[in-house]
Scaffold this active site. Sequence first.
Site, PDB file in Angstrom:
ATOM      1  N   GLU A 221      -5.663  13.434   2.598  1.00 50.45           N
ATOM      2  CA  GLU A 221      -7.085  13.462   2.199  1.00 50.45           C
ATOM      3  C   GLU A 221      -8.036  13.188   3.371  1.00 50.45           C
ATOM      4  O   GLU A 221      -9.178  13.636   3.371  1.00 50.45           O
ATOM      5  CB  GLU A 221      -7.346  12.443   1.087  1.00 50.45           C
ATOM      6  CG  GLU A 221      -7.044  11.010   1.515  1.00 50.45           C
ATOM      7  CD  GLU A 221      -7.205   9.968   0.423  1.00 50.45           C
ATOM      8  OE1 GLU A 221      -7.742  10.280  -0.637  1.00 50.45           O
ATOM      9  OE2 GLU A 221      -6.775   8.824   0.657  1.00 50.45           O
TER      10      GLU A 221
ATOM     11  N   VAL B  32      -1.857  10.258  -9.323  1.00 52.49           N
ATOM     12  CA  VAL B  32      -0.471  10.460  -9.797  1.00 52.49           C
ATOM     13  C   VAL B  32       0.488   9.778  -8.818  1.00 52.49           C
ATOM     14  O   VAL B  32       1.516   9.221  -9.213  1.00 52.49           O
ATOM     15  CB  VAL B  32      -0.167  11.982  -9.882  1.00 52.49           C
ATOM     16  CG1 VAL B  32       1.314  12.252 -10.057  1.00 52.49           C
ATOM     17  CG2 VAL B  32      -0.957  12.608 -11.011  1.00 52.49           C
ATOM     18  N   GLN B  33       0.111   9.798  -7.524  1.00 49.83           N
ATOM     19  CA  GLN B  33       0.979   9.209  -6.493  1.00 49.83           C
ATOM     20  C   GLN B  33       1.085   7.696  -6.604  1.00 49.83           C
ATOM     21  O   GLN B  33       1.960   7.075  -6.006  1.00 49.83           O
ATOM     22  CB  GLN B  33       0.413   9.514  -5.095  1.00 49.83           C
ATOM     23  CG  GLN B  33       0.433  10.964  -4.746  1.00 49.83           C
ATOM     24  CD  GLN B  33      -0.592  11.272  -3.662  1.00 49.83           C
ATOM     25  OE1 GLN B  33      -0.266  11.271  -2.492  1.00 49.83           O
ATOM     26  NE2 GLN B  33      -1.833  11.532  -4.036  1.00 49.83           N
ATOM     27  N   ARG B  34       0.148   7.080  -7.305  1.00 51.05           N
ATOM     28  CA  ARG B  34       0.150   5.612  -7.384  1.00 51.05           C
ATOM     29  C   ARG B  34       0.694   5.101  -8.701  1.00 51.05           C
ATOM     30  O   ARG B  34       0.851   3.893  -8.879  1.00 51.05           O
ATOM     31  CB  ARG B  34      -1.284   5.088  -7.206  1.00 51.05           C
ATOM     32  CG  ARG B  34      -1.843   5.229  -5.830  1.00 51.05           C
ATOM     33  CD  ARG B  34      -2.623   4.010  -5.397  1.00 51.05           C
ATOM     34  NE  ARG B  34      -3.593   3.553  -6.329  1.00 51.05           N
ATOM     35  CZ  ARG B  34      -4.913   3.534  -6.138  1.00 51.05           C
ATOM     36  NH1 ARG B  34      -5.399   4.008  -5.002  1.00 51.05           N
ATOM     37  NH2 ARG B  34      -5.726   3.054  -7.022  1.00 51.05           N
TER      38      ARG B  34
ATOM     39  N   ASP C 203       0.033   3.778   1.331  1.00 52.28           N
ATOM     40  CA  ASP C 203      -0.274   4.461   2.599  1.00 52.28           C
ATOM     41  C   ASP C 203       0.678   4.094   3.744  1.00 52.28           C
ATOM     42  O   ASP C 203       0.727   4.786   4.751  1.00 52.28           O
ATOM     43  CB  ASP C 203      -1.707   4.134   3.054  1.00 52.28           C
ATOM     44  CG  ASP C 203      -2.744   4.602   2.046  1.00 52.28           C
ATOM     45  OD1 ASP C 203      -2.424   5.486   1.241  1.00 52.28           O
ATOM     46  OD2 ASP C 203      -3.873   4.077   2.074  1.00 52.28           O
TER      47      ASP C 203
ATOM     48  N   THR D  24       0.858  -1.191   0.000  1.00 53.47           N
ATOM     49  CA  THR D  24       0.000   0.000   0.000  1.00 53.47           C
ATOM     50  C   THR D  24       0.891   1.236   0.000  1.00 53.47           C
ATOM     51  O   THR D  24       1.904   1.257   0.708  1.00 53.47           O
ATOM     52  CB  THR D  24      -0.974   0.087   1.200  1.00 53.47           C
ATOM     53  OG1 THR D  24      -1.484   1.430   1.262  1.00 53.47           O
ATOM     54  CG2 THR D  24      -0.368  -0.252   2.536  1.00 53.47           C
TER      55      THR D  24
HETATM   56  O1  F6P Z   1      -5.271   2.473  -0.054  1.00 57.11           O
HETATM   57  C1  F6P Z   1      -4.582   3.109  -1.037  1.00 57.11           C
HETATM   58  C2  F6P Z   1      -5.292   4.347  -1.526  1.00 57.11           C
HETATM   59  O2  F6P Z   1      -4.463   4.909  -2.495  1.00 57.11           O
HETATM   60  C3  F6P Z   1      -5.686   5.367  -0.443  1.00 57.11           C
HETATM   61  O3  F6P Z   1      -4.650   6.220  -0.057  1.00 57.11           O
HETATM   62  C4  F6P Z   1      -6.814   6.097  -1.099  1.00 57.11           C
HETATM   63  O4  F6P Z   1      -7.699   6.640  -0.154  1.00 57.11           O
HETATM   64  C5  F6P Z   1      -7.491   5.026  -1.885  1.00 57.11           C
HETATM   65  O5  F6P Z   1      -6.531   4.019  -2.144  1.00 57.11           O
HETATM   66  C6  F6P Z   1      -8.081   5.518  -3.189  1.00 57.11           C
HETATM   67  O6  F6P Z   1      -8.746   4.468  -3.781  1.00 57.11           O
HETATM   68  P1  F6P Z   1      -9.298   4.446  -5.272  1.00 57.11           P
HETATM   69  O7  F6P Z   1      -8.138   4.268  -6.186  1.00 57.11           O
HETATM   70  O8  F6P Z   1     -10.205   3.289  -5.310  1.00 57.11           O
HETATM   71  O9  F6P Z   1      -9.962   5.763  -5.479  1.00 57.11           O
END
Ligand code: F6P
Length: 341
Positions: A221, A272-274, A127, A125
């Site tokens: 967030e 963008v962070q993912r 997070d 994750t």
């Molecule tokens: O759990 C990882 C995460 O990136 C959280 O930080 C964020 O709240 C959530 O997933 C966002 O989820 P989705 O991509 O389903 O909008």
Amino acid sequence: MRIGVLTGGGDCPGLNAVIRAVVRRGVGEYGHEFVGFRDGWRGPLELEHRPLGVPEVRGILPRGGTILGSSRTNPSKIEGGYERIRENLASLGVEGLIAIGGEDTLGVATKLNELGVKVVGVPKTIDNDLNATDYTFGFDTAVNIAMEAIDRLHTTAESHHRALIVEVMGRHAGWIAFHAGLSGGANVILIPEQKFDIDRVCDYIERRFESQYSPIIVVAEGAEPIGGIPEAADAPLDAFGHVRLGGIAHWLEGEIGRRTGREARATVLGHVQRGGTPTAFDRVLATRFGLHAIEAVTEGQWGKMTALRGTNIEMVPLEEATTELKTVPESLYREAEVFFG
Ligand code: F6P
């Protein structure tokens, strides 16, 4: 052995590095065979799978996302979901499963393991909020993306004498906000663990402007002001019951403008962070998790997951992923306060 692999929940950089390490060691050292399930728990539920051999994992180490796809499909919400997964795995001759995911995916893995499905977990994750492991891969990449954004925002904030607010991910834990804010020289960091006083935030902002610099506010967030903000009544929920967050930066933009008379503008970094290529740290951690996960499968360490403890990879009970969330301790947050304002 015939082993299934799946990636569930929100994706993150490093998932492909795990898959590659599992397959490379599994085929090369142990002679296993792999089935790649598509889109998290949807794959074993709907018998959606694809071949997963050494040719399929060539060249994927630096690639973001997951070649297997992901989803937030929750078998608990589907009538007979767990039973169907067990039967489908048996029908494919899959003797063990590697589930790569966060709290929700590993929660399902724990339940399946209790029902007799042989599962090994790998935590992921951005997070970094899983208590069982010191770090999850994906986090370092997300922090670096957010830090770079903050560096860029500093220069444009100075040019226009504005307060710039950066919203980063972090529903219940403020690790990304904390690390990105500290490394990017933010003037205020707001995290879900500490309700904030909007008057105090505005004081920090005024102080920063008085010293001829423009403030950067980093907000997770999930951060909330004392007294809360009105929640949208129709905010959508996902299959695990989480409300879709996002918007605190825009609330702050309005409040700061109204209370200080200064121009404030919000940037929401969002997905963008993912996305994109993982950092070296995340590639190494993900690779080591993969190597240890397939070793655990081979040794029959079912119901366990990989965890980073110091610099070692250890196998810990799967339930540890879900029993307690790892949040930012107050003492750590207080350390950063010296830079506020
Ligand atoms: O759990 C990882 C995460 O990136 C959280 O930080 C964020 O709240 C959530 O997933 C966002 O989820 P989705 O991509 O389903 O909008």
